[in-house]
Write a protein that holds these residues in place. Structure first.
Motif, PDB file in Angstrom:
ATOM      1  N   GLU A 314       8.663 -48.681  14.714  1.00 37.57           N
ATOM      2  CA  GLU A 314       8.833 -47.229  14.769  1.00 37.57           C
ATOM      3  C   GLU A 314      10.256 -46.873  15.203  1.00 37.57           C
ATOM      4  OE1 GLU A 314       5.895 -43.542  15.933  1.00 37.57           O
ATOM      5  OE2 GLU A 314       6.083 -45.200  17.349  1.00 37.57           O
ATOM      6  N   LEU A 315      10.783 -47.620  16.177  1.00 37.33           N
ATOM      7  CA  LEU A 315      12.144 -47.397  16.648  1.00 37.33           C
ATOM      8  C   LEU A 315      13.153 -47.722  15.549  1.00 37.33           C
ATOM      9  CD1 LEU A 315      14.145 -46.711  18.896  1.00 37.33           C
ATOM     10  CD2 LEU A 315      13.960 -49.097  19.683  1.00 37.33           C
ATOM     11  N   LYS A 316      12.918 -48.816  14.828  1.00 39.18           N
ATOM     12  CA  LYS A 316      13.819 -49.204  13.734  1.00 39.18           C
ATOM     13  C   LYS A 316      13.818 -48.140  12.642  1.00 39.18           C
ATOM     14  CE  LYS A 316      13.291 -54.195  14.437  1.00 39.18           C
ATOM     15  NZ  LYS A 316      12.773 -55.465  13.844  1.00 39.18           N
ATOM     16  N   ALA A 317      12.627 -47.597  12.332  1.00 41.05           N
ATOM     17  CA  ALA A 317      12.524 -46.579  11.284  1.00 41.05           C
ATOM     18  C   ALA A 317      13.292 -45.311  11.666  1.00 41.05           C
ATOM     19  CB  ALA A 317      11.049 -46.241  11.034  1.00 41.05           C
ATOM     20  N   VAL A 318      13.218 -44.930  12.928  1.00 41.53           N
ATOM     21  CA  VAL A 318      13.933 -43.737  13.384  1.00 41.53           C
ATOM     22  C   VAL A 318      15.437 -43.970  13.337  1.00 41.53           C
ATOM     23  CG1 VAL A 318      14.397 -42.266  15.383  1.00 41.53           C
ATOM     24  CG2 VAL A 318      12.051 -42.866  14.809  1.00 41.53           C
ATOM     25  N   LYS A 319      15.891 -45.152  13.774  1.00 40.75           N
ATOM     26  CA  LYS A 319      17.324 -45.446  13.772  1.00 40.75           C
ATOM     27  C   LYS A 319      17.891 -45.518  12.351  1.00 40.75           C
ATOM     28  CE  LYS A 319      17.846 -47.724  18.250  1.00 40.75           C
ATOM     29  NZ  LYS A 319      18.262 -48.954  18.961  1.00 40.75           N
ATOM     30  N   SER A 320      17.047 -45.919  11.393  1.00 41.93           N
ATOM     31  CA  SER A 320      17.511 -45.992  10.009  1.00 41.93           C
ATOM     32  C   SER A 320      17.658 -44.610   9.377  1.00 41.93           C
ATOM     33  CB  SER A 320      16.545 -46.842   9.170  1.00 41.93           C
ATOM     34  OG  SER A 320      15.261 -46.201   9.096  1.00 41.93           O
ATOM     35  N   ALA A 321      16.892 -43.623   9.876  1.00 45.82           N
ATOM     36  CA  ALA A 321      16.992 -42.245   9.368  1.00 45.82           C
ATOM     37  C   ALA A 321      16.843 -41.288  10.543  1.00 45.82           C
ATOM     38  CB  ALA A 321      15.920 -41.993   8.308  1.00 45.82           C
ATOM     39  N   PRO A 322      17.877 -41.204  11.377  1.00 41.33           N
ATOM     40  CA  PRO A 322      17.759 -40.476  12.645  1.00 41.33           C
ATOM     41  C   PRO A 322      17.533 -38.980  12.530  1.00 41.33           C
ATOM     42  CG  PRO A 322      20.032 -41.112  12.245  1.00 41.33           C
ATOM     43  CD  PRO A 322      19.205 -41.807  11.211  1.00 41.33           C
ATOM     44  N   LEU A 323      17.875 -38.367  11.400  1.00 39.00           N
ATOM     45  CA  LEU A 323      17.734 -36.920  11.247  1.00 39.00           C
ATOM     46  C   LEU A 323      16.628 -36.535  10.258  1.00 39.00           C
ATOM     47  CD1 LEU A 323      21.491 -35.801  11.231  1.00 39.00           C
ATOM     48  CD2 LEU A 323      19.885 -35.837  13.152  1.00 39.00           C
ATOM     49  N   SER A 324      15.778 -37.484   9.907  1.00 45.25           N
ATOM     50  CA  SER A 324      14.691 -37.199   8.976  1.00 45.25           C
ATOM     51  C   SER A 324      13.536 -36.500   9.690  1.00 45.25           C
ATOM     52  CB  SER A 324      14.188 -38.498   8.342  1.00 45.25           C
ATOM     53  OG  SER A 324      13.615 -39.336   9.342  1.00 45.25           O
ATOM     54  N   MET A 326      10.502 -37.480   9.664  1.00 40.51           N
ATOM     55  CA  MET A 326       9.738 -38.553  10.304  1.00 40.51           C
ATOM     56  C   MET A 326      10.311 -38.885  11.676  1.00 40.51           C
ATOM     57  SD  MET A 326      10.039 -42.017  11.144  1.00 40.51           S
ATOM     58  CE  MET A 326      11.381 -42.530  10.079  1.00 40.51           C
ATOM     59  N   ALA A 327      11.649 -38.879  11.795  1.00 37.75           N
ATOM     60  CA  ALA A 327      12.295 -39.203  13.067  1.00 37.75           C
ATOM     61  C   ALA A 327      11.968 -38.157  14.128  1.00 37.75           C
ATOM     62  CB  ALA A 327      13.805 -39.311  12.872  1.00 37.75           C
ATOM     63  N   PHE A 328      12.055 -36.894  13.738  1.00 36.04           N
ATOM     64  CA  PHE A 328      11.736 -35.827  14.698  1.00 36.04           C
ATOM     65  C   PHE A 328      10.255 -35.851  15.076  1.00 36.04           C
ATOM     66  CE2 PHE A 328      15.787 -34.111  13.234  1.00 36.04           C
ATOM     67  CZ  PHE A 328      16.317 -33.614  14.420  1.00 36.04           C
ATOM     68  N   GLN A 329       9.408 -36.121  14.109  1.00 44.91           N
ATOM     69  CA  GLN A 329       7.967 -36.180  14.387  1.00 44.91           C
ATOM     70  C   GLN A 329       7.649 -37.316  15.359  1.00 44.91           C
ATOM     71  OE1 GLN A 329       5.339 -37.292  11.084  1.00 44.91           O
ATOM     72  NE2 GLN A 329       3.983 -35.609  11.650  1.00 44.91           N
ATOM     73  N   ALA A 330       8.258 -38.487  15.139  1.00 45.88           N
ATOM     74  CA  ALA A 330       8.013 -39.650  15.994  1.00 45.88           C
ATOM     75  C   ALA A 330       8.561 -39.447  17.394  1.00 45.88           C
ATOM     76  CB  ALA A 330       8.610 -40.901  15.365  1.00 45.88           C
ATOM     77  N   THR A 331       9.796 -38.953  17.498  1.00 46.44           N
ATOM     78  CA  THR A 331      10.417 -38.780  18.819  1.00 46.44           C
ATOM     79  C   THR A 331       9.743 -37.670  19.621  1.00 46.44           C
ATOM     80  OG1 THR A 331      12.107 -37.368  17.793  1.00 46.44           O
ATOM     81  CG2 THR A 331      12.664 -39.684  18.142  1.00 46.44           C
ATOM     82  N   PHE A 332       9.426 -36.544  18.974  1.00 46.63           N
ATOM     83  CA  PHE A 332       8.761 -35.456  19.679  1.00 46.63           C
ATOM     84  C   PHE A 332       7.377 -35.882  20.139  1.00 46.63           C
ATOM     85  CE2 PHE A 332      10.961 -31.213  18.974  1.00 46.63           C
ATOM     86  CZ  PHE A 332      12.201 -31.795  18.768  1.00 46.63           C
ATOM     87  N   GLY A 333       6.706 -36.697  19.315  1.00 45.67           N
ATOM     88  CA  GLY A 333       5.367 -37.155  19.674  1.00 45.67           C
ATOM     89  C   GLY A 333       5.361 -38.112  20.855  1.00 45.67           C
ATOM     90  N   ALA A 334       6.465 -38.862  21.022  1.00 51.46           N
ATOM     91  CA  ALA A 334       6.540 -39.849  22.110  1.00 51.46           C
ATOM     92  C   ALA A 334       7.179 -39.294  23.368  1.00 51.46           C
ATOM     93  CB  ALA A 334       7.323 -41.079  21.637  1.00 51.46           C
ATOM     94  N   ALA A 335       7.715 -38.086  23.311  1.00 53.62           N
ATOM     95  CA  ALA A 335       8.449 -37.526  24.442  1.00 53.62           C
ATOM     96  C   ALA A 335       7.521 -37.128  25.583  1.00 53.62           C
ATOM     97  CB  ALA A 335       9.257 -36.316  23.989  1.00 53.62           C
ATOM     98  N   ASP A 336       8.050 -37.169  26.804  1.00 51.46           N
ATOM     99  CA  ASP A 336       7.329 -36.701  27.985  1.00 51.46           C
ATOM    100  C   ASP A 336       7.653 -35.213  28.158  1.00 51.46           C
ATOM    101  OD1 ASP A 336       6.392 -36.050  30.517  1.00 51.46           O
ATOM    102  OD2 ASP A 336       6.916 -37.988  31.380  1.00 51.46           O
ATOM    103  N   ALA A 337       6.727 -34.358  27.709  1.00 53.22           N
ATOM    104  CA  ALA A 337       6.988 -32.918  27.685  1.00 53.22           C
ATOM    105  C   ALA A 337       7.241 -32.355  29.071  1.00 53.22           C
ATOM    106  CB  ALA A 337       5.810 -32.196  27.023  1.00 53.22           C
TER     107      ALA A 337
END
Length: 557
Positions: A314-324, A326-337
């Motif tokens: 998941e981390l590799k996928a985000v780094k490969s397309a950091p502004l996609s 999918m990247a925002f969905q993954a990072t926002f979902g894992a964030a500590d709100a």
């Protein structure tokens, strides 16, 4: 007889909640029922939640001590649960976020930002239609707090709606309908801390810990039918110039120059904490910049906080397309709100202090005093949060959810449960006048029940998740609908104050509208979605139903 035995005789202490549910049976319902019934009787949610928690801690204490000693155990149990709730890192972040946003609102208001923005919008009004639309739009902009909405929008727009012969009752309705309904679905607000905290605790109570409660909150937004339909309904009444029921009479009288004799000036009641400092130059930028900073810093914070939590593929996928996407969905979902919202509110507060000091509106010392004064406006929210968390832990330890799941999961129709939760939440909220207390009482019960009923009907994976989102939205929207109608609701009272409208006139003219949108919510929202219709089809159907209602029942003013 069993109740008497329970009160007088010590029992063997059941260590786990499932065993407690099997032994105590219907008695596990005592804490939430006590909180609900007392809330109906006393209209005081804090007292009701307090006694609800004490009844649960007494039950837990009495199982291994005498009935008299259990009284002391109940009190110490309450205190320890409150301390443990506050000590939890997630909960601490939520409390700090709530308090910081309270401080931020106070700073923005004192530097004249909100008032300047409101005055600018009021100048755009050219008719009775545009004056109402401007009021509605202003309510959307002040999305971060329902109290701020009620006390800022009303006083600014009163002269404007009077000029174009719009009734004070209609102004109060627009304010009320863009206060809690908007704040309740805003991703950055004084409400979100409570909402995501209750969601997290409810999921944890059924053993589901691998979740992001902020992501779940966002996922429930499309199912918040009452909020969404009401927001559209308000602007439709303005654009179509149609009203019905008591509101039609009030609007007709206002157009004819026969304004209600019950209107009164309550400027002396406007909160001093929500008025700008005297003698300063009002600038819209003083509101726009801090709010922009709050939103942008929260977005950036969610991204990088979530990025730090990702691992593996998941981390590799985000780094490969950091502004996609999918990247925002993954990072926002894992964030500590809880951490991110606290950080963004604190950073926005610092920026607002800098703006105030730079413009010589106040000094550093005074700015801190204003910020802390803003914290004080959030104390009631903090108390309700602590008591709601404590009640949730008591309900979990007693096994209330296990008992309810066993009792209702095999008999409650899947389609009916979201509607039942919505109606129950509405009833509690109407009787108590509080959305927060209703959420705190119902959320720990609704999530386990929705999970069990969904599984009983063969739902799993994404289907089960979506069904739980619908049921969670039933709690959150039911709490807002009941609060919207209640004459003892704080936001209803503040809306009357802000509009300078007689309180009972506001309640009477608003009730028919709120009840109509409630019916549309059930018939075009929860029912079709429960039967399998896509929420993205249900939403336009509900808005269309609101427009048809105005076209057929409403009369041209």
């Amino acid at each position: 007889m069993r109740v008497l035995f329970f009160l007088l005789v010590p029992f063997f202490l059941y260590a786990d909640s499932k065993s407690n549910a099997e032994y105590f049976g219907f008695l596990t319902l005592i804490p939430p029922l006590v909180a609900i019934i007392l809330a109906f009787i006393t209209k005081d949610v804090i007292f009701s939640l307090l006694i609800g928690v004490l009844s649960g801690t007494y039950m837990i204490s009495v199982v291994n001590t005498s009935a008299f000693d259990a009284v002391i155990g109940a009190f110490t149990g309450l205190c320890s649960r409150a301390v443990n709730s506050m000590a939890d890192p997630w909960n601490a972040g939520i409390l700090l976020q709530v308090l910081c946003i309270g401080g931020l609102i106070a700073l923005i208001t004192k530097i004249g930002g909100t008032k300047a923005l409101a005055i600018w919008l009021s100048k755009k009004a050219k008719s009775h239609v545009s004056s109402q639309v401007s009021t509605w739009f202003m309510g959307l902009i002040i999305f971060f707090d329902d109290y701020a909405n009620s006390l800022i929008v009303g006083p600014i727009m009163r002269p404007v709606i009077d000029k174009f012969k719009v009734s004070r009752a209609k102004l109060a309705f627009i304010i009320d309908a863009t206060a809690a309904p908007v704040t309740g679905i805003a991703v950055i607000s004084t409400w979100i801390g409570l909402e995501i905290s209750l969601i997290k605790d409810a999921y944890y109570s059924i053993g589901i810990t691998d979740i992001n409660p902020f992501e779940i909150f966002v996922s429930t937004i499309p199912y918040r039918f009452y909020n969404i339909f009401m927001i559209f309904f308000v602007v439709l009444t303005a654009l179509m110039s149609r009203e019905f029921g008591p509101m039609y009479k009030a609007e007709k009288a206002a157009r004819e120059g026969k304004a209600s004799t019950k209107n009164y000036n309550i400027s002396n009641l406007d909160s001093q904490a929500l008025t700008p400092k005297e003698g300063i130059k009002l600038k819209s930028a003083n509101a726009i910049v801090p709010i922009f900073v709050l939103i942008i810093s929260a977005v950036i914070g969610f991204y990088f906080n979530g990025l730090s939590a990702l691992e593996g593929d998941e981390l590799k996928a985000v780094k490969s397309a950091p502004l996609s996407f999918m990247a925002f969905q993954a990072t926002f979902g894992a964030a500590d709100a809880s951490v991110v919202l606290f950080e963004s509110a604190l950073f926005a507060s610092i920026v607002t202090v800098i703006i105030g000091v730079w413009q010589k509106i106040f000094g550093i010392k005074e700015s801190i005093e204003i910020w802390v004064a803003g914290w004080k406006t959030m104390i009631i929210t903090v108390v309700i949060l602590l008591l709601a968390w404590s009640l949730s832990s008591v309900i979990k330890d007693l096994g209330t959810s296990y008992y309810l799941v066993d009792l209702l999961s095999k008999t409650t129709p899947k389609v009916i449960l979201p509607i039942f939760i919505f109606i129950l939440g509405s009833f509690i909220s109407f009787s108590t006048g509080t959305s927060f207390g209703t959420m705190g009482i119902l959320m720990p019960l609704a999530v386990p029940l929705a999970n069990a009923v969904g599984q009983n009907y063969g739902l799993s994976g994404a289907e089960l998740e979506a069904y739980m989102y619908v049921c969670i939205s039933g709690v959150l929207t039911g709490a807002i609908f009941g609060d919207h109608c209640s004459p003892i609701s704080d936001t209803t009272i503040l809306s009357s104050m802000g509009a300078g409208c007689d309180h009972m006139e506001h309640v009477g003219t608003q009730f028919a509208y709120a009840l109509s949108i409630c019916v549309i919510t059930i018939v075009f929202g929860y029912l079709p979605v429960g039967l399998g219709l896509s929420v993205w089809l249900a939403l336009p159907l509900g808005v269309l139903a609101a427009a048809l209602l105005l076209r057929t029942v409403g009369k041209k003013v």
